[in-house]
Write an enzyme that holds these catalytic residues in place. Structure first.
Site, PDB file in Angstrom:
ATOM      1  CE1 TYR A  19      34.909  42.308  32.179  1.00 57.76           C
ATOM      2  CE2 TYR A  19      35.357  43.141  34.599  1.00 57.76           C
ATOM      3  CZ  TYR A  19      35.860  42.762  33.332  1.00 57.76           C
ATOM      4  OH  TYR A  19      37.455  42.183  32.981  1.00 57.76           O
ATOM      5  CD  GLU A  41      42.878  43.275  32.291  1.00 60.20           C
ATOM      6  OE1 GLU A  41      43.351  43.563  33.114  1.00 60.20           O
ATOM      7  OE2 GLU A  41      42.017  42.684  32.596  1.00 60.20           O
ATOM      8  CD1 TRP A  49      37.350  46.323  35.297  1.00 55.19           C
ATOM      9  CD2 TRP A  49      38.689  46.847  33.692  1.00 55.19           C
ATOM     10  NE1 TRP A  49      36.925  45.082  33.838  1.00 55.19           N
ATOM     11  CE2 TRP A  49      37.941  45.755  33.116  1.00 55.19           C
ATOM     12  CE3 TRP A  49      40.206  46.853  33.188  1.00 55.19           C
ATOM     13  CZ2 TRP A  49      38.239  44.916  31.793  1.00 55.19           C
ATOM     14  CZ3 TRP A  49      40.658  46.376  31.802  1.00 55.19           C
ATOM     15  CH2 TRP A  49      39.884  45.417  31.517  1.00 55.19           C
TER      16      TRP A  49
END
Length: 191
Positions: A19, A41, A49
């Site tokens: 990522y 988000e 996350w």
């Protein structure tokens, strides 16, 4: 051959490294991807996350690959079905927000031509480049994230507080917050 220097937050988890190296902070201009990032988000609020990264493919399947026109049409039955899906975060407020946000994004696209044009207009269509050397430099909001958040809320969006929007801006490359000694920072500032 030397190992690439990365932002220390990504650690050595392969999903985080991938990522970091290939997505985070790289300018994104595709409306579908921007909508996906906005929804993910918001889904991440209060969670780590990595939890969302691990569920991203499930989200893509559950939310029609983030086709904003389809998501905007979800009815109560579809929302109830999503709330039974163990592959996503089953939070009613977050799932309902995704639908409301899709409806707002359709209006934004009608007004501005694209979600990309609307969002990137807040940064004059070029990334803000910060010069962070470590964690002490990090911020979680900015005047720009405050402005985007306020405007999105005015347009009926939920889960778009300034902290969520700043994380979105980082992910979408609207702000380059890679540490200055990170190889991605160097790549992004050369272009």
């Amino acid at each position: 051959m030397s190992e690439k220097k990365r932002c220390s937050w990504c650690g050595d988890s392969q999903i985080y490294v991938d990522y970091h190296d290939n997505e985070w902070g790289r300018p994104q201009h595709d409306d579908r991807r921007l909508f996906e990032m906005l929804i993910l988000e918001g889904a991440q609020a209060g969670l780590s996350w990595i939890t969302i990264l691990k569920k991203r493919e499930n989200y893509r399947a559950a939310f029609d690959n983030f086709d904003v026109e389809k998501v905007a049409q979800y009815d109560d039955a579809k929302i109830e079905a999503l709330l039974q899906n163990p592959g996503i975060v089953r939070n009613r407020l977050k799932v309902t927000a995704a639908v409301k946000n899709a409806q707002a994004v359709l209006k934004i696209k009608a007004e501005f031509g694209s979600l990309d044009n609307y969002l990137w207009g807040f940064v004059d269509h070029k990334p803000i480049v910060n010069r962070f050397v470590g964690y002490d430099d990090f911020v979680t909001t900015s005047p720009v994230s405050d402005a985007i958040s306020k405007d999105l809320k005015k347009r009926g969006c939920n889960f778009v507080g300034s902290t969520i929007i700043y994380a979105f801006m980082q992910a979408a490359g609207m702000v380059n917050d890679h540490f200055v000694d990170c190889f991605v920072y160097e790549e992004l500032t050369k272009t």
